[in-house]
Design an enzyme around this catalytic site. Sequence first.
Site, mmCIF file in Angstrom:
data_model
loop_
_atom_site.group_PDB
_atom_site.id
_atom_site.type_symbol
_atom_site.label_atom_id
_atom_site.label_comp_id
_atom_site.label_asym_id
_atom_site.label_seq_id
_atom_site.Cartn_x
_atom_site.Cartn_y
_atom_site.Cartn_z
ATOM 1 N N ASP A 132 0.664 -1.235 -0.058
ATOM 2 C CA ASP A 132 -0.076 0.078 0.085
ATOM 3 C C ASP A 132 0.716 1.108 0.156
ATOM 4 O O ASP A 132 0.302 2.244 -0.233
ATOM 5 C CB ASP A 132 -1.023 0.099 1.136
ATOM 6 C CG ASP A 132 -0.229 -0.065 2.561
ATOM 7 O OD1 ASP A 132 0.989 -0.038 2.617
ATOM 8 O OD2 ASP A 132 -0.913 0.186 3.611
ATOM 9 N N GLU A 133 2.330 1.045 0.249
ATOM 10 C CA GLU A 133 2.938 2.194 0.219
ATOM 11 C C GLU A 133 3.184 2.904 -0.961
ATOM 12 O O GLU A 133 3.579 4.171 -1.098
ATOM 13 C CB GLU A 133 4.341 2.072 1.029
ATOM 14 C CG GLU A 133 4.285 1.449 2.524
ATOM 15 C CD GLU A 133 5.494 1.021 3.111
ATOM 16 O OE1 GLU A 133 6.413 2.002 2.938
ATOM 17 O OE2 GLU A 133 5.516 0.094 3.954
ATOM 18 N N TYR A 156 11.894 2.885 -1.136
ATOM 19 C CA TYR A 156 11.369 1.632 -1.130
ATOM 20 C C TYR A 156 9.991 1.550 -2.007
ATOM 21 O O TYR A 156 9.843 0.856 -2.852
ATOM 22 C CB TYR A 156 11.116 1.076 0.369
ATOM 23 C CG TYR A 156 10.172 -0.035 0.428
ATOM 24 C CD1 TYR A 156 10.388 -1.402 -0.274
ATOM 25 C CD2 TYR A 156 8.929 -0.012 0.858
ATOM 26 C CE1 TYR A 156 9.331 -2.361 -0.239
ATOM 27 C CE2 TYR A 156 7.879 -0.893 0.973
ATOM 28 C CZ TYR A 156 8.291 -2.158 0.469
ATOM 29 O OH TYR A 156 7.497 -3.232 0.333
ATOM 30 N N LYS A 160 8.922 -0.081 -5.277
ATOM 31 C CA LYS A 160 7.605 -1.227 -5.600
ATOM 32 C C LYS A 160 6.740 -0.391 -6.745
ATOM 33 O O LYS A 160 6.332 -1.111 -7.364
ATOM 34 C CB LYS A 160 7.110 -1.158 -4.136
ATOM 35 C CG LYS A 160 7.798 -2.048 -3.401
ATOM 36 C CD LYS A 160 8.273 -3.493 -3.771
ATOM 37 C CE LYS A 160 7.020 -4.309 -3.733
ATOM 38 N NZ LYS A 160 7.264 -5.864 -3.942
HETATM 39 P P1 NAD Z 1 11.516 -10.023 3.315
HETATM 40 O O1 NAD Z 1 12.313 -9.001 3.508
HETATM 41 O O2 NAD Z 1 11.083 -10.648 4.919
HETATM 42 O O3 NAD Z 1 11.882 -11.083 2.571
HETATM 43 C C1 NAD Z 1 12.121 -10.778 1.189
HETATM 44 C C2 NAD Z 1 12.675 -12.110 0.368
HETATM 45 O O4 NAD Z 1 13.235 -11.865 -0.765
HETATM 46 C C3 NAD Z 1 13.871 -12.745 1.220
HETATM 47 O O5 NAD Z 1 13.851 -14.154 1.276
HETATM 48 C C4 NAD Z 1 15.195 -12.437 0.291
HETATM 49 O O6 NAD Z 1 16.253 -13.521 0.605
HETATM 50 C C5 NAD Z 1 14.618 -12.535 -1.129
HETATM 51 N N1 NAD Z 1 15.307 -11.466 -1.972
HETATM 52 C C6 NAD Z 1 15.596 -10.428 -1.557
HETATM 53 N N2 NAD Z 1 16.177 -9.868 -2.786
HETATM 54 C C7 NAD Z 1 16.521 -10.721 -3.699
HETATM 55 C C8 NAD Z 1 16.978 -11.227 -5.027
HETATM 56 N N3 NAD Z 1 17.470 -10.134 -5.579
HETATM 57 N N4 NAD Z 1 16.682 -12.176 -5.742
HETATM 58 C C9 NAD Z 1 15.853 -12.974 -5.027
HETATM 59 N N5 NAD Z 1 15.528 -13.050 -3.873
HETATM 60 C C10 NAD Z 1 15.581 -12.094 -3.326
HETATM 61 O O7 NAD Z 1 9.977 -9.492 2.848
HETATM 62 P P2 NAD Z 1 8.597 -9.507 3.269
HETATM 63 O O8 NAD Z 1 8.114 -8.542 4.224
HETATM 64 O O9 NAD Z 1 8.280 -10.868 3.194
HETATM 65 O O10 NAD Z 1 7.771 -8.929 1.827
HETATM 66 C C11 NAD Z 1 7.523 -9.796 0.841
HETATM 67 C C12 NAD Z 1 6.898 -8.988 -0.423
HETATM 68 O O11 NAD Z 1 5.943 -8.327 0.140
HETATM 69 C C13 NAD Z 1 7.691 -7.780 -0.777
HETATM 70 O O12 NAD Z 1 7.653 -7.774 -2.243
HETATM 71 C C14 NAD Z 1 7.213 -6.369 -0.057
HETATM 72 O O13 NAD Z 1 7.282 -5.312 -0.882
HETATM 73 C C15 NAD Z 1 5.596 -6.942 -0.054
HETATM 74 N N6 NAD Z 1 5.064 -6.413 1.141
HETATM 75 C C16 NAD Z 1 5.384 -6.479 2.387
HETATM 76 C C17 NAD Z 1 4.460 -6.191 3.618
HETATM 77 C C18 NAD Z 1 5.157 -6.247 4.969
HETATM 78 O O14 NAD Z 1 4.617 -5.739 5.876
HETATM 79 N N7 NAD Z 1 6.306 -6.918 5.147
HETATM 80 C C19 NAD Z 1 3.395 -5.354 3.138
HETATM 81 C C20 NAD Z 1 2.849 -5.461 1.857
HETATM 82 C C21 NAD Z 1 3.707 -5.909 0.579
HETATM 83 P P1 TYD Z 2 8.109 -0.666 9.680
HETATM 84 O O1 TYD Z 2 7.737 -1.868 10.504
HETATM 85 O O2 TYD Z 2 9.481 -0.319 9.392
HETATM 86 O O3 TYD Z 2 7.120 -0.425 8.574
HETATM 87 P P2 TYD Z 2 6.864 0.536 7.554
HETATM 88 O O4 TYD Z 2 7.748 1.602 7.534
HETATM 89 O O5 TYD Z 2 6.930 -0.042 6.169
HETATM 90 O O6 TYD Z 2 5.162 0.932 7.511
HETATM 91 O O7 TYD Z 2 7.646 0.560 10.717
HETATM 92 C C1 TYD Z 2 6.221 0.729 11.055
HETATM 93 C C2 TYD Z 2 6.194 1.938 11.685
HETATM 94 O O8 TYD Z 2 6.998 1.993 13.030
HETATM 95 C C3 TYD Z 2 6.564 3.277 10.962
HETATM 96 O O9 TYD Z 2 5.717 4.266 11.388
HETATM 97 C C4 TYD Z 2 8.110 3.556 11.481
HETATM 98 C C5 TYD Z 2 8.032 3.360 12.998
HETATM 99 N N1 TYD Z 2 9.300 2.726 13.581
HETATM 100 C C6 TYD Z 2 9.658 3.117 14.653
HETATM 101 O O10 TYD Z 2 9.010 4.083 15.324
HETATM 102 N N2 TYD Z 2 10.715 2.672 15.349
HETATM 103 C C7 TYD Z 2 11.501 1.683 14.684
HETATM 104 O O11 TYD Z 2 12.555 1.302 15.300
HETATM 105 C C8 TYD Z 2 11.273 1.141 13.421
HETATM 106 C C9 TYD Z 2 11.747 -0.132 12.687
HETATM 107 C C10 TYD Z 2 9.898 1.712 12.768
#
Ligand code: NAD
Ligand code: TYD
Length: 348
Positions: A132-133, A156, A160
């Site tokens: 959603d970012e 980031y 995306k």
């Molecule tokens: P994460 O950082 O935990 O995992 C990313 C994975 O991708 C890791 O296993 C890493 O080894 C692999 N990776 C990184 N670079 C690579 C490359 N060049 N080639 C092959 N593999 C590679 O991320 P996540 O939080 O699990 O997010 C997964 C997806 O979901 C991402 O596309 C992210 O943008 C999206 N997403 C995440 C969130 C969230 O809250 N974490 C929310 C919405 C969408």
């Molecule tokens: P994060 O988990 O990094 O997710 P995103 O920035 O992708 O939403 O951060 C969630 C929220 O928490 C964001 O507003 C930043 C804040 N935050 C802190 O206040 N302290 C921290 O150490 C971290 C990692 C995040």
Amino acid sequence: MKNILITGGAGFIGSHVVRLFVNTFTKDKIYNLDALTYAGNLENLKDIENSPNYEFIQADIQDLALLQTVFKEKNITHVVHLAAESHVDRSITDPLAFVKTNVIGTANLLQTAKEYWKDDFSDNLFYHVSTDEVYGSLGDTGFFYEDTAYDPRSPYSASKASSDHFVRAYHHTYGLPIVISNCSNNYGPNHFPEKLIPLMINNIIHNKPLPIYGEGLNVRDWLYVIDHARAIERIFSGGKLGETYNIGGHNEWSNIDLVNVLCDAMDAKLNRTQGESRKLITYVKDRAGHDLRYAIDATKLKDELGWEPSLQFEEGIKKTIDWYLSNKSWLENVTSGEYTSYYTNMYK
Ligand code: NAD
Ligand code: TYD
């Protein structure tokens, strides 16, 4: 039979998606392609690593030739693309790493799929998992809808957003069968402790300061990771080609309120006096360009595909804390090595 390539399957969300797909699509083959960066961890998949319909491939999506070989050798028919650099703070320090993996890596995958599927897309799907970012930052009211204009504001989210544009461009230009979902913040087991919730849980366990950026008033919409995986499975199976689906929990929390909830729940679990962990809260310098508020309207997904979150937040947080407390060795493994220097530089 489908040969489904899931990228980033060793990461946080990817590992839950891989598990769900391996257990759901038992007649199909699931290939987990992951470079195993600092965020990738095969320990996340120990329980399914010997399943007959599962195979791990260590590869970097920046390597076009390797992707071409994988598609050919494994006869890939479907892609669920999660591999990404995913942490906003790291994108501020090293934006080009995000361009390389999130933009170029995604373009490599699209091009490989288009070439290998030879423009006959009858039994193929390219599912791109996004965030959603890309929609930017909301004020105190309102929601992100599927047609909200893109307005990414961190390296980031810009990377995306760019990858989303490439996915849509391959659909409009070449007819590649795509679907995109944009999800809110996830939490749950296997979350790498650089992100807010697991970082706070880890620091509370170790009685370390809890760094809150700015005034702690930024708001995020939190969804339990297994509900995200369920939504991905639902969209993979029934989503309309070319469409975008927003995924979210209607569960908004300011960072400070959320950390207070975590502190109190952890005090109860660790038999500490109520209020003890809150004393660890430390306000630190704000993140550069810090988005104020994210909130998703997921009505389309509910109306078209019947998806709704299965867990209330209180239950999800309890499950998450329990998981971290019963998997201390997982936490210790991922917080040794690279994490130590990351943490020292980030929170100096
Ligand atoms: P994460 O950082 O935990 O995992 C990313 C994975 O991708 C890791 O296993 C890493 O080894 C692999 N990776 C990184 N670079 C690579 C490359 N060049 N080639 C092959 N593999 C590679 O991320 P996540 O939080 O699990 O997010 C997964 C997806 O979901 C991402 O596309 C992210 O943008 C999206 N997403 C995440 C969130 C969230 O809250 N974490 C929310 C919405 C969408
Ligand atoms: P994060 O988990 O990094 O997710 P995103 O920035 O992708 O939403 O951060 C969630 C929220 O928490 C964001 O507003 C930043 C804040 N935050 C802190 O206040 N302290 C921290 O150490 C971290 C990692 C995040």
